[in-house]
Design an enzyme around this catalytic site. Sequence first.
Site, mmCIF file in Angstrom:
data_model
loop_
_atom_site.group_PDB
_atom_site.id
_atom_site.type_symbol
_atom_site.label_atom_id
_atom_site.label_comp_id
_atom_site.label_asym_id
_atom_site.label_seq_id
_atom_site.Cartn_x
_atom_site.Cartn_y
_atom_site.Cartn_z
ATOM 1 C CE LYS A 210 -3.550 2.179 2.829
ATOM 2 N NZ LYS A 210 -4.474 2.017 3.940
ATOM 3 C CD GLU A 216 9.041 -5.953 7.498
ATOM 4 O OE1 GLU A 216 8.800 -4.816 7.002
ATOM 5 O OE2 GLU A 216 8.698 -6.275 8.639
ATOM 6 N N GLY A 272 -4.969 -2.089 4.963
ATOM 7 C CA GLY A 272 -4.171 -3.231 4.502
ATOM 8 C C GLY A 272 -4.853 -4.562 4.763
ATOM 9 N NE ARG A 273 -6.837 -4.019 10.839
ATOM 10 C CZ ARG A 273 -6.144 -2.898 11.032
ATOM 11 N NH1 ARG A 273 -4.954 -2.758 10.484
ATOM 12 N NH2 ARG A 273 -6.629 -1.931 11.773
ATOM 13 C CD GLU A 358 -2.161 -4.850 11.357
ATOM 14 O OE1 GLU A 358 -1.016 -5.309 11.414
ATOM 15 O OE2 GLU A 358 -2.691 -4.521 10.277
ATOM 16 C CG HIS A 389 -5.423 -36.281 15.889
ATOM 17 N ND1 HIS A 389 -5.634 -37.515 16.457
ATOM 18 C CD2 HIS A 389 -6.411 -36.112 14.976
ATOM 19 C CE1 HIS A 389 -6.679 -38.085 15.897
ATOM 20 N NE2 HIS A 389 -7.174 -37.250 15.001
ATOM 21 C CE LYS A 509 4.758 -1.160 8.998
ATOM 22 N NZ LYS A 509 3.873 -0.504 8.048
HETATM 23 O O1 F6P Z 1 1.341 -4.860 9.603
HETATM 24 C C1 F6P Z 1 1.169 -3.479 9.554
HETATM 25 C C2 F6P Z 1 0.808 -3.010 8.213
HETATM 26 O O2 F6P Z 1 0.754 -1.635 8.237
HETATM 27 C C3 F6P Z 1 -0.493 -3.638 7.736
HETATM 28 O O3 F6P Z 1 -1.605 -2.978 8.149
HETATM 29 C C4 F6P Z 1 -0.268 -3.702 6.279
HETATM 30 O O4 F6P Z 1 -1.135 -4.620 5.737
HETATM 31 C C5 F6P Z 1 1.188 -4.122 6.220
HETATM 32 O O5 F6P Z 1 1.782 -3.398 7.265
HETATM 33 C C6 F6P Z 1 1.894 -3.885 4.934
HETATM 34 O O6 F6P Z 1 1.926 -2.546 4.557
HETATM 35 P P1 F6P Z 1 2.139 -2.125 3.067
HETATM 36 O O7 F6P Z 1 1.068 -2.738 2.259
HETATM 37 O O8 F6P Z 1 2.098 -0.637 3.061
HETATM 38 O O9 F6P Z 1 3.497 -2.626 2.636
#
Ligand code: F6P
Length: 546
Positions: A210, A216, A272-273, A358, A389, A509
């Site tokens: 987003k 990462e 995002g979620r 979240e 199990h 972060k």
């Molecule tokens: O995990 C935190 C978050 O901000 C989520 O809400 C989001 O889905 C994810 O990081 C990834 O963010 P982005 O899509 O901006 O890379």
Amino acid sequence: MTISAPSLSECAAWKSLETHYEEVQNLHLRKLFADDPARGERLTVEALGLYLDYSKNRITDETFKLLLELAEETDLRARIDAMFRGDKINLTENRAVLHVALRAPKGASILVDGENVVPQVHAVLDKMVDFSNRVRCGEWLGHTSQRIRNVINIGIGGSDLGPVMAYEALKFYSDRNITFRFVSNVDGTDLAEATRDLDPAETLFIISSKTFTTSETMTNAHSARDWLLEGLGGDTKAVAKHFVAVSTNATKVSEFGIDTGNMFEFWDWVGGRYSMDSAIGLSTMLAIGSEYFLAMLDGFHQMDEHFRTAPFEQNLPVLLGLLTIWYTDFFNAQTVAILPYEQYLKRFPAYLQQLTMESSGKHVTLNGTHVDYDTGPIYWGEPGTNGQHSFYQLIHQGTRLIPCDFIAFGQPLNPLGRHHDMLLANVFAQAETLAFGKTSEQVQAEGTADWLVPHRVFEGNRPSNTILLERLTPETLGKLIALYEHSVFTQGAIWNIDSFDQWGVELGKAMAQRITPELESQTEPELNHDSSTNCLIRCYRKLKKN
Ligand code: F6P
């Protein structure tokens, strides 16, 4: 901005629920069913082809009535309307919350700052359809004119969990000639394992972020670019044919070197979620094709409409949300187990963890005061029958109350002998045993030695919902996801929290960004953390050198 809603614990319905809880907390499901033999028929709702049996919950008609009063008193209806209207209900980020617009039909109108966003949604969908058709039919070729046979989605959190879950859930409908992989972890192993047996000439990367700033994802994207260029002789023109982006941030996409013509847009009003049905679902569309993707969106939309219009006593997400509040805040339950009896839903609990935790992991209300009640429970789970199990023992005979959601389908996608009947027999057996248990009299009657009896007694009274659908399809998956999205909304509205921000994650972060240079520094860095963190950093630096 401040909100002048009365404190939840001051609400009349909340106080009545507190008193009522004292009266019913020890009521056993055995008695509730014995007193009302039709309970299992009565406490059910069937809508949109989804059958919810909530009779095995520790509720009476009075509980149900009070929970519905709580929903009314906390203005749930007005909050639902505010979301669908495009109001900026994500107060701390000053944003609208409009994942429902992502699946609104073409003619609909949903305004954000006076602008109808539905045409933008459909313009991006059309672009996704065109692109996925071209890749799937072999018209879109790689830099060396080879057909795309591998798709790797790089993203994390909502830009990964939804795509992975949907790919796994809908694998049955996917094009098996294309390999799909998902890279999220900044641990280099994730990318290394995803690419090791692939030919760069046949590989397409979707960089899903987003913000297009998540470290990462950006780190993985750069390493993927290096891998591709190394494999294709270093010609940077190759990037245009092997990288596309899904983002809200055109500037950053272009800085990375991806042609913004190959960018699939979404908007800041999509959390995002809550984004797997936006362009973040590009890998899903590539896997299952546009018709199935659109059918999934239709499933979402049907549940949206149900949530928006159905009376609360028949409203599936509202019921699930209210029951979660009942257990979390009155029974002090700490968790909810999600137990899909469908192998294709193996990543569904992991997906729901981000969606629910979240969203509901908040300790202050919208006006910033500390809550004086519990909010988000921990969601967890595994597909059945494997979980039986593993951890079910604790659900059956442990000391904690763990409400369970069983999810199952009438028809298997891969019919095989007796398998499906056996699978479903386990769903019903688990829910029945959890509810009714096994008394000491029953255990004794089996001739069990006295000393062994307590070990073999099941107290029962463990609550569960059972959700049955005909068959796992893109459409039913859409309904199921929207069911939980709106259940989370219901919970957040009643708890009066912001279910759409995630400041806790943001802090993590920022902290990592401060520490990374300290780990990479060639000279001994000056460390100003606490003594534990300082020592751990020094220890790592030493280990790294050896
Ligand atoms: O995990 C935190 C978050 O901000 C989520 O809400 C989001 O889905 C994810 O990081 C990834 O963010 P982005 O899509 O901006 O890379």
